[in-house]
Write an enzyme that holds these catalytic residues in place. Structure first.
Site, PDB file in Angstrom:
ATOM      1  N   ASP A  11      19.509 -30.083  45.817  1.00 45.51           N
ATOM      2  CA  ASP A  11      19.908 -31.174  44.925  1.00 45.51           C
ATOM      3  C   ASP A  11      18.807 -32.237  44.921  1.00 45.51           C
ATOM      4  O   ASP A  11      17.990 -32.313  45.849  1.00 45.51           O
ATOM      5  CB  ASP A  11      21.229 -31.766  45.439  1.00 45.51           C
ATOM      6  N   ASP A  13      19.198 -35.962  43.079  1.00 43.37           N
ATOM      7  CA  ASP A  13      19.746 -37.323  43.171  1.00 43.37           C
ATOM      8  C   ASP A  13      20.530 -37.476  44.469  1.00 43.37           C
ATOM      9  O   ASP A  13      21.521 -36.779  44.698  1.00 43.37           O
ATOM     10  CB  ASP A  13      20.686 -37.605  41.985  1.00 43.37           C
ATOM     11  N   ASP A 210      24.031 -33.901  48.645  1.00 46.80           N
ATOM     12  CA  ASP A 210      24.680 -35.080  49.220  1.00 46.80           C
ATOM     13  C   ASP A 210      26.153 -35.194  48.852  1.00 46.80           C
ATOM     14  O   ASP A 210      26.829 -36.108  49.317  1.00 46.80           O
ATOM     15  CB  ASP A 210      23.956 -36.355  48.764  1.00 46.80           C
TER      16      ASP A 210
END
Length: 266
Positions: A11, A13, A210
């Protein structure tokens, strides 16, 4: 150092950066993966930027990538529509990068609500009343609704900012309908697209992100080894309350080397 893992879906962001600020050690972590023989695919639910723009952004942070290394929810959505709604006209809420991906995939887009045969929802930072009015008139009984992603928020430089959930929630509030299909994470649609492009079996792949409800949930569903980092939206209280359990929890992707020694499941 070699590792049993052949690939990693990473990922961006909240994992490699927050807004325009890189996570300390992120570029070194990507180098560590590659030096261990791990092929890296960057995966984001953000459909507002093109792969080429992400390549530029990563380069500014010292991370080398090509457009083929980047999967956005816009690309996944365009691929899904080209297969499942090849002859349907799409009424689309989104930004230029999404429209470009749809055009490249041969998806027919209409700006006339009454012509819509499928409705696509994504983040549009220029939301206004007229846009929602158009969506309302485009959704008829039985009209499929496809969302690029379900994220309510995303990490910004100075804190959380709204994401596609702003649009999805508004449409559901108007119509009483949730999307029929989520193309991006945590869907199997996104996972299969990314794994096929990476050319790695899920059992031999890491998923690093996240978010529990998109990144980790998707990885667990398809059978990757899941790694949650604490640099994005998930805090300790959210982790403790969640029924979604990552295989590893790291303070940052900078600590990724510790995961590479993970033994295969018995």
């Amino acid at each position: 150092m070699r590792t049993r893992f052949a690939g990693a879906l990473v990922d961006m962001d909240g994992t490699l950066y927050r807004g325009d600020d890189p996570i300390p050690g992120a570029s070194t972590a990507i180098e560590t993966l590659r030096e261990a023989g791990v092929a890296v695919q960057f995966l984001t639910n953000n459909a507002t930027n093109s792969p080429e723009r992400y390549v530029e952004k990563l380069a500014d942070m010292g991370i080398e990538a090509t457009a083929a290394d980047v999967v956005t929810s816009g690309l996944v959505t365009a691929d899904y529509l080209s297969r499942e709604h090849a002859d349907d006209r799409a009424y689309v809420v989104g930004e230029d990068a999404l429209f470009a991906a749809l055009d490249d995939a041969g998806v027919t887009v209409t700006d006339t609500p009454t012509e819509a045969e499928v409705v696509v929802l994504s983040l549009d930072t220029a939301l206004d009343y007229d846009l929602f009015t158009g969506v309302l008139r485009a959704i008829h009984p039985g009209t499929p609704i496809v969302a690029t992603n379900p994220d309510r928020t995303k990490p910004g430089t100075d804190g959380l900012v709204p994401s596609t959930g702003l649009v999805v929630g508004g449409v559901e509030g108007m119509t009483g309908r949730a999307p029929d299909v989520i193309a991006g994470k945590p869907s199997v649609v996104a996972a299969r697209f990314a794994l096929d492009r990476l050319g790695v079996d899920a059992a031999d792949c890491l998923l690093v992100g996240d978010r529990l409800d998109t990144d980790v949930e998707m990885g667990a569903t398809v059978g990757t080894t899941t790694v949650l980092v604490r640099t994005g939206v998930t805090d300790d209280s959210t982790l403790e309350a969640s029924q979604i359990e990552p295989d590893h929890v790291l303070d940052s992707i900078a600590d990724i080397e510790s995961v590479l020694h993970d033994a295969p499941p018995e």
